[in-house]
Write an enzyme that holds these catalytic residues in place. Structure first.
Site, PDB file in Angstrom:
ATOM      1  N   ARG A   1      40.192  35.422  44.163  1.00 30.77           N
ATOM      2  CA  ARG A   1      41.294  34.558  43.724  1.00 30.77           C
ATOM      3  C   ARG A   1      40.898  33.097  43.883  1.00 30.77           C
ATOM      4  NH1 ARG A   1      47.647  34.674  45.658  1.00 30.77           N
ATOM      5  NH2 ARG A   1      48.064  32.475  45.300  1.00 30.77           N
ATOM      6  N   CYS A   2      41.130  32.299  42.854  1.00 29.74           N
ATOM      7  CA  CYS A   2      40.775  30.877  42.841  1.00 29.74           C
ATOM      8  C   CYS A   2      41.886  30.054  43.479  1.00 29.74           C
ATOM      9  CB  CYS A   2      40.540  30.438  41.396  1.00 29.74           C
ATOM     10  SG  CYS A   2      40.247  28.671  41.190  1.00 29.74           S
TER      11      CYS A   2
END
Length: 495
Positions: A1-2
């Protein structure tokens, strides 16, 4: 996840706000940045819908950089390169430091830097702007608002068009453009203008022949020359009272017409040079006679209008650009200097410089002589100063530079002793002259070079001068480097 994943909330809000008006968001997941999107597209979509309830379409995972990059992103990057992170923003500073450790010149490349890079594209396929993941969503919202509003969109998209298709504009469209113009506001609703539309191709051709006889060299230099009005197939001529007054109102008239033309898929360019030629040349009187200008009025400007054969961007970057310091005397013999970047060689003994309206152009009205020198590392600060401060309203401008001025030996213009080399020049021609400025063509009378900057062969040594160049992309100055090859020689090895 960014770390930028929460932007899905803001993106969905934009989608819901503008979707009914035709706005779309196309999402292309990519796993090229820290492998932060390792899942399948099904897994990614499930995550986004469950956590952010996104309604806009998501496409399959793609590469946006490298040998396997999507052609879509090849095109997008070519249209809008990397514009830099906001270094006043904590996240922007972090991204800059992280990427610069990986590649010291990362900011000079157009590739996508990280997830959630966005491109805003207009209804007609024009790439309006590129947004980095650290850019504020409020700025994107404002830009979308402009694009969704047809009036604002036309204002932001309009550019001067100097290349036209060989296709006359339909009479009905010209009428609509003029009608939009005469609905412009004017003081006391006086409408102090006379408008004439030229659709007669033969009339344009006939007056162009006169222009060609009087300007053979200029015509010869323009390989695409067809007529003296930027090759436009139609003209809108605007006249104002000969004794003055009405210029501002006529400007509003022209702006209305140019924006109306833009909204109809037409291009325009406001011309001043042809007006001066027509008003000053007796051989061209027949053209003015055909316009049937009422007594007491004069031709003020001409709008070239036609179907565009170009789509100029708002930024045209020619690299590298010089840092030219132009020296002139005012009418009292006081020296002045300005900074210019748009200039270069015009002929073997001629240069060309594009000048806006400045104290320099005021001075050149009375005295055709000037000098041109090249900014260096040592003169950079003062050279930048003379580019941002006008001699019109800063009387002590030159005193603040600390430069020493003396009269040039061969022209009536100042030489600034702090610079290694100076061109003594004299105005030869002013092209496309208008109130906004002109393109200056000048003869090089002589070249002066400080002996400290001469090579063993007696010619100027460019490496010794520590010259700087202007970077129009990031608005910085860059020092020129070392010699890397021999011109007109090294390429012979590939024969």
């Amino acid at each position: 996840r960014c770390g930028f994943t929460p932007q899905y909330d803001e993106l969905e809000a934009l989608y819901e706000k503008y979707h009914a008006d035709g706005f779309e968001i196309l999402d292309f997941p990519c796993n090229q940045f820290g492998e932060q999107a390792p899942g399948t597209i099904e897994e990614i979509h499930q995550f986004c819908t469950a956590n952010f309830n996104i309604q806009f379409p998501q496409f399959d995972k793609i590469d946006v950089n490298g040998a396997n990059e999507s052609p879509l992103f090849t095109y997008l990057k070519a249209q809008k390169g990397f514009g830099g992170f906001d270094l006043n923003d904590q996240r922007g500073k972090f991204m800059d430091e992280m990427l610069r450790k990986q590649d010291a010149d990362y900011d000079k490349k157009s590739d996508i830097k990280w997830n959630f890079t966005k491109f805003l594209v207009s209804r007609d396929g024009r790439v309006v702007k590129r947004y980095e993941p650290t850019d504020k969503m409020a700025d994107i919202d404002a830009a979308i608002e402009i694009e969704m509003n047809p009036v604002l969109s036309s204002i932001m998209a309009r550019r001067s068009i100097r290349k036209y298709l060989d296709k006359p504009v339909e009479h009905e469209k010209l009428e609509m453009v003029v009608c939009a113009g005469i609905n412009a506001p004017s003081g006391m609703n006086r409408q102090p203008w006379i408008v004439r539309v030229v659709e007669d191709q033969q009339l344009i051709a006939d007056v162009t022949e006169v222009y060609k006889r009087h300007n053979p060299e200029q015509v010869k230099r323009d390989k695409d020359f067809k007529n003296m009005f930027r090759n436009a197939p139609n003209l809108i001529c605007v006249c104002t009272p000969a004794e003055g007054g009405g210029e501002l109102d006529a400007g509003l008239l022209g702006e209305n017409m140019m924006l109306a033309a833009q909204s109809m898929g037409l291009g325009t360019c406001c011309l001043g040079g042809p007006v001066r030629f027509l008003n000053a040349n007796a051989d061209a009187k027949f053209f003015l006679d055909r316009l049937d200008i009422p007594e007491g009025y004069k031709l003020n400007y001409i709008l070239a209008i036609g179907y565009p054969d170009e789509q100029p961007d708002s930024n045209a970057w020619m690299l590298p650009q010089p840092v030219l310091i132009i020296g002139t005397y005012d009418k009292d013999g006081k020296p002045n200097a300005m900074n210019a970047a748009w200039g270069g060689q015009w002929d073997m003994k001629e240069i060309m410089i594009s000048l806006g309206s400045h104290a320099t152009t005021d001075n050149l009205k009375d005295n055709a002589d000037f000098t041109v020198t090249f900014a260096t590392v040592g003169t950079m600060v003062a050279a930048d100063f003379v580019g941002i401060v006008s001699g019109r309203n800063t009387p002590d401008k030159m005193e603040k530079t600390g430069w020493t001025a003396e009269k040039a030996p061969n022209v009536n213009a100042p030489v600034f002793k702090e610079f290694p080399m100076t061109l003594e020049c004299r105005v030869k021609e002013k092209l496309d002259e208008s109130e906004a400025g002109y393109n200056l063509v000048a003869e090089i009378i002589n070249i002066l070079c400080d002996e400290r900057f001469l090579a063993a062969d007696g010619k100027p040594d460019v490496e010794k001068m520590e010259l700087i160049t202007f970077d129009p992309v990031h608005h910085t100055y860059i020092q020129l480097g070392k010699t890397v090859g021999k011109a007109f020689a090294d390429g012979a090895q590939l024969k």
